[in-house]
Design a protein around this motif. Structure first.
Motif, PDB file in Angstrom:
ATOM      1  N   PRO A  58     -55.777  16.188  26.713  1.00 30.29           N
ATOM      2  CA  PRO A  58     -56.521  15.950  25.468  1.00 30.29           C
ATOM      3  C   PRO A  58     -56.518  14.458  25.148  1.00 30.29           C
ATOM      4  CG  PRO A  58     -54.864  17.682  25.177  1.00 30.29           C
ATOM      5  CD  PRO A  58     -54.613  17.063  26.506  1.00 30.29           C
ATOM      6  N   LYS A  59     -57.614  13.981  24.581  1.00 32.07           N
ATOM      7  CA  LYS A  59     -57.750  12.545  24.305  1.00 32.07           C
ATOM      8  C   LYS A  59     -56.561  12.020  23.496  1.00 32.07           C
ATOM      9  CE  LYS A  59     -61.687   9.707  23.936  1.00 32.07           C
ATOM     10  NZ  LYS A  59     -63.087   9.865  24.006  1.00 32.07           N
ATOM     11  N   ARG A  60     -56.144  12.816  22.497  1.00 34.32           N
ATOM     12  CA  ARG A  60     -55.082  12.332  21.594  1.00 34.32           C
ATOM     13  C   ARG A  60     -53.731  12.184  22.308  1.00 34.32           C
ATOM     14  NH1 ARG A  60     -55.821  17.677  20.624  1.00 34.32           N
ATOM     15  NH2 ARG A  60     -53.942  18.959  20.907  1.00 34.32           N
ATOM     16  N   ASN A  61     -53.578  12.840  23.480  1.00 37.87           N
ATOM     17  CA  ASN A  61     -52.280  12.770  24.178  1.00 37.87           C
ATOM     18  C   ASN A  61     -52.250  11.762  25.328  1.00 37.87           C
ATOM     19  OD1 ASN A  61     -52.360  16.229  23.706  1.00 37.87           O
ATOM     20  ND2 ASN A  61     -50.820  14.935  22.744  1.00 37.87           N
ATOM     21  N   LYS A  62     -53.337  10.995  25.469  1.00 34.30           N
ATOM     22  CA  LYS A  62     -53.388  10.113  26.648  1.00 34.30           C
ATOM     23  C   LYS A  62     -52.234   9.102  26.669  1.00 34.30           C
ATOM     24  CE  LYS A  62     -58.096  10.145  28.431  1.00 34.30           C
ATOM     25  NZ  LYS A  62     -59.216   9.332  28.863  1.00 34.30           N
ATOM     26  N   ILE A  63     -51.923   8.541  25.489  1.00 35.29           N
ATOM     27  CA  ILE A  63     -50.854   7.530  25.481  1.00 35.29           C
ATOM     28  C   ILE A  63     -49.516   8.155  25.872  1.00 35.29           C
ATOM     29  CG2 ILE A  63     -49.468   6.042  23.944  1.00 35.29           C
ATOM     30  CD1 ILE A  63     -52.008   4.848  22.919  1.00 35.29           C
ATOM     31  N   GLU A  64     -49.224   9.376  25.330  1.00 34.78           N
ATOM     32  CA  GLU A  64     -47.965  10.044  25.719  1.00 34.78           C
ATOM     33  C   GLU A  64     -47.945  10.341  27.210  1.00 34.78           C
ATOM     34  OE1 GLU A  64     -49.781  10.986  22.983  1.00 34.78           O
ATOM     35  OE2 GLU A  64     -48.554  12.154  21.584  1.00 34.78           O
ATOM     36  N   VAL A  98     -46.021   9.378  32.730  1.00 33.31           N
ATOM     37  CA  VAL A  98     -46.282   9.038  34.136  1.00 33.31           C
ATOM     38  C   VAL A  98     -45.516   7.756  34.522  1.00 33.31           C
ATOM     39  CG1 VAL A  98     -48.080   8.296  35.740  1.00 33.31           C
ATOM     40  CG2 VAL A  98     -48.502  10.216  34.242  1.00 33.31           C
ATOM     41  N   LEU A  99     -45.500   6.772  33.604  1.00 33.37           N
ATOM     42  CA  LEU A  99     -44.787   5.523  33.904  1.00 33.37           C
ATOM     43  C   LEU A  99     -43.284   5.779  34.056  1.00 33.37           C
ATOM     44  CD1 LEU A  99     -46.587   2.978  31.526  1.00 33.37           C
ATOM     45  CD2 LEU A  99     -46.766   3.096  34.005  1.00 33.37           C
ATOM     46  N   ARG A 100     -42.752   6.703  33.248  1.00 31.63           N
ATOM     47  CA  ARG A 100     -41.304   6.971  33.322  1.00 31.63           C
ATOM     48  C   ARG A 100     -40.940   7.727  34.590  1.00 31.63           C
ATOM     49  NH1 ARG A 100     -41.667   9.180  27.968  1.00 31.63           N
ATOM     50  NH2 ARG A 100     -41.518   7.439  26.506  1.00 31.63           N
ATOM     51  N   ASN A 101     -41.785   8.696  34.940  1.00 31.64           N
ATOM     52  CA  ASN A 101     -41.353   9.649  35.975  1.00 31.64           C
ATOM     53  C   ASN A 101     -42.028   9.514  37.329  1.00 31.64           C
ATOM     54  OD1 ASN A 101     -39.665  11.135  34.107  1.00 31.64           O
ATOM     55  ND2 ASN A 101     -41.599  11.681  33.125  1.00 31.64           N
ATOM     56  N   ASN A 144     -48.936  19.886  36.699  1.00 29.53           N
ATOM     57  CA  ASN A 144     -47.564  19.942  36.217  1.00 29.53           C
ATOM     58  C   ASN A 144     -47.232  18.740  35.339  1.00 29.53           C
ATOM     59  OD1 ASN A 144     -44.924  20.545  35.881  1.00 29.53           O
ATOM     60  ND2 ASN A 144     -44.295  19.984  37.962  1.00 29.53           N
ATOM     61  N   HIS A 145     -47.700  18.770  34.073  1.00 33.25           N
ATOM     62  CA  HIS A 145     -47.341  17.698  33.142  1.00 33.25           C
ATOM     63  C   HIS A 145     -47.328  18.259  31.718  1.00 33.25           C
ATOM     64  CE1 HIS A 145     -51.408  16.873  31.466  1.00 33.25           C
ATOM     65  NE2 HIS A 145     -51.833  17.274  32.644  1.00 33.25           N
ATOM     66  N   PRO A 146     -46.664  17.572  30.785  1.00 34.85           N
ATOM     67  CA  PRO A 146     -46.427  18.180  29.458  1.00 34.85           C
ATOM     68  C   PRO A 146     -47.654  18.265  28.540  1.00 34.85           C
ATOM     69  CG  PRO A 146     -45.185  16.115  29.720  1.00 34.85           C
ATOM     70  CD  PRO A 146     -45.963  16.302  30.957  1.00 34.85           C
ATOM     71  N   TYR A 147     -48.803  17.656  28.916  1.00 34.30           N
ATOM     72  CA  TYR A 147     -49.932  17.632  27.965  1.00 34.30           C
ATOM     73  C   TYR A 147     -51.208  18.194  28.572  1.00 34.30           C
ATOM     74  CZ  TYR A 147     -46.592  14.291  26.127  1.00 34.30           C
ATOM     75  OH  TYR A 147     -45.438  13.702  25.696  1.00 34.30           O
ATOM     76  N   PRO A 148     -51.167  19.458  29.052  1.00 27.72           N
ATOM     77  CA  PRO A 148     -52.362  19.982  29.727  1.00 27.72           C
ATOM     78  C   PRO A 148     -53.526  20.154  28.746  1.00 27.72           C
ATOM     79  CG  PRO A 148     -50.730  21.701  29.419  1.00 27.72           C
ATOM     80  CD  PRO A 148     -50.091  20.442  28.953  1.00 27.72           C
TER      81      PRO A 148
END
Length: 411
Positions: free
Chosen positions: A228-234, A239-242, A373-377
């Motif tokens: 979702p657009k609103r979750n792109k930053i999260e 992705v940067l962390r993991n 497999n990511h938290p913001y499908p």
């Protein structure tokens, strides 16, 4: 094939060898002989295929016999027009590298930087000028640039020049040069407008096509996240962390988006810098240098600012916003996996960008791997958010009671 087979002379070959190049790339192999033959040439090739050397080397060779004119008596004989400052600076650096053992002088002029030092160099006399269109016409108007002796005119990244609205400037520059000049046009893509321009100004050009646009970089593995657009930053932080390590280039569509993401990443402890069109030339250059030298490992950019930037050791590209022009996607991911290295591109797709993915996949002829497999499908049924404009509750053309009362009738 080696550079020797291309009939380049010893001083130039020595500089090439010192720069660490042994054999020409495909685009150089095909372009150099035609340029030496004084033919007009249209070359369509991606960035990263070595096209700067494809015109720089033969130009140095052609001007070699005229290199010993007295400094003041030097005339500008080759002009390279480039759409962005970064590209111009980079082309200028290439000319300096390859002309190391000659007496040929080159300089770069571009807007957004002080004009005085540029005028000083021009007054001393140069053989080769690399310029952005605006500053070039500006200095020509002030009589510091004389284009009467141009033998070779190069239009680099012609498609980007047209995108940026420089078409009239380019035509003007072409008219200011002598009729008898040789023109070399380089473009990553060949849209109708570029074809039109080529047909109007080139004489019986030879065409060279190296890797048609649609072939996405072979050494790049591509991954797609639906989010979702609103979750792109999260998702980006996740992705940067993991997932990603190393040097990363992140693309956003707008300058505002670039700034917003940069502030968020800095707050989260990342070493970040950014480049976009509103930044001064020196800020853009310093951000680029910091990134190349490893002081920061994340660079956020808009497409215009990042076109043609030469960063060899790039581990990953993140398409934070997907481009609406599929060729741009190919350009972006082609920034990584260069010169035999392997890279990865990560693309974040929200509901309103699904159509872009479709056209990108049609162009590159590849089904991009989806990472689920990511938290913001993204909910597969999610529809793009449409912001409707709310109309006024008053009917058009009807005055309110209050305004009627205020009016003094003239009759």
């Amino acid at each position: 094939m080696s550079f020797k087979d291309l009939q380049l002379n010893k001083p130039i070959l020595r500089a090439i060898a010192e720069a660490g190049y042994n054999e020409p790339t495909l685009v150089q192999e095909q372009t150099i002989p035609l340029v030496l033959d004084k033919k007009d040439v249209i070359t369509s090739a991606q960035t990263g295929t070595g096209k700067t050397a494809a015109f720089a080397l033969p130009i140095l060779q052609l001007l070699f016999d005229k290199q010993d004119a007295p400094k003041k008596g030097k005339k500008i004989r080759a002009l390279i027009v480039s759409p962005t400052r970064e590209l111009a600076v980079q082309i200028g650096e290439n000319f300096k590298t390859y002309s190391k053992y000659t007496n040929l002088r080159s300089t770069v002029i571009f807007g957004g930087a002080s004009i005085e030092p540029q005028i000083d160099v021009l007054k001393k006399g140069i053989d080769i000028l690399v310029a952005t269109p605006g500053r070039l016409l500006d200095l020509h108007k002030q009589d510091y640039v004389n284009l009467d002796y141009i033998e070779t005119l190069v239009l680099d990244e012609a498609d980007l020049m047209l995108d940026m609205g420089f078409i009239d400037d380019v035509k003007k520059v072409e008219r200011l040069c002598p009729e008898s000049k040789q023109i070399l046009l380089f473009s990553a893509t060949m849209p109708f407008k570029v074809e039109q321009l080529a047909n109007t100004i080139l004489k019986a050009p030879k065409r060279i096509e190296v890797t048609p646009t649609s072939s996405a970089a072979k050494n790049v593995s591509q991954v797609l996240y639906y989010v979702p657009k609103r979750n792109k930053i999260e998702l980006c932080l996740h992705v940067l962390r993991n997932t990603i390590k190393g040097s990363i280039l992140i693309f956003r569509r707008t300058k505002f988006g670039v700034d917003k993401l940069e502030q968020t990443l800095i707050k989260n402890g990342y070493k970040v810098d950014s480049i976009h069109g509103d930044k001064t030339q020196s800020d853009r250059q310093s951000a680029l240098n910091k990134f190349k030298n490893g002081y920061v490992n994340i660079l956020i950019a808009t497409d215009v600012a990042a076109r043609g930037i030469d960063i060899n050791e790039l581990d990953a590209v993140i398409n934070f916003d997907l481009p609406n022009v599929p060729e741009t996607y190919v350009h972006r991911i082609g920034r990584t996996g260069r010169a035999g290295n392997v890279g990865t591109s990560y693309s974040f797709c929200s509901a309103d960008e699904k159509s872009y993915i479709k056209t990108i996949q049609q162009l590159i002829n590849v089904q991009i791997l989806i990472e689920e497999n990511h938290p913001y499908p993204l909910d597969p049924k999610a529809k793009p958010i449409v912001h409707k404009k709310k109309g006024s509750k008053h009917k058009k053309g009807r005055k309110s009671e209050a305004s009627k009362k205020k009016k003094k009738r003239w009759y």
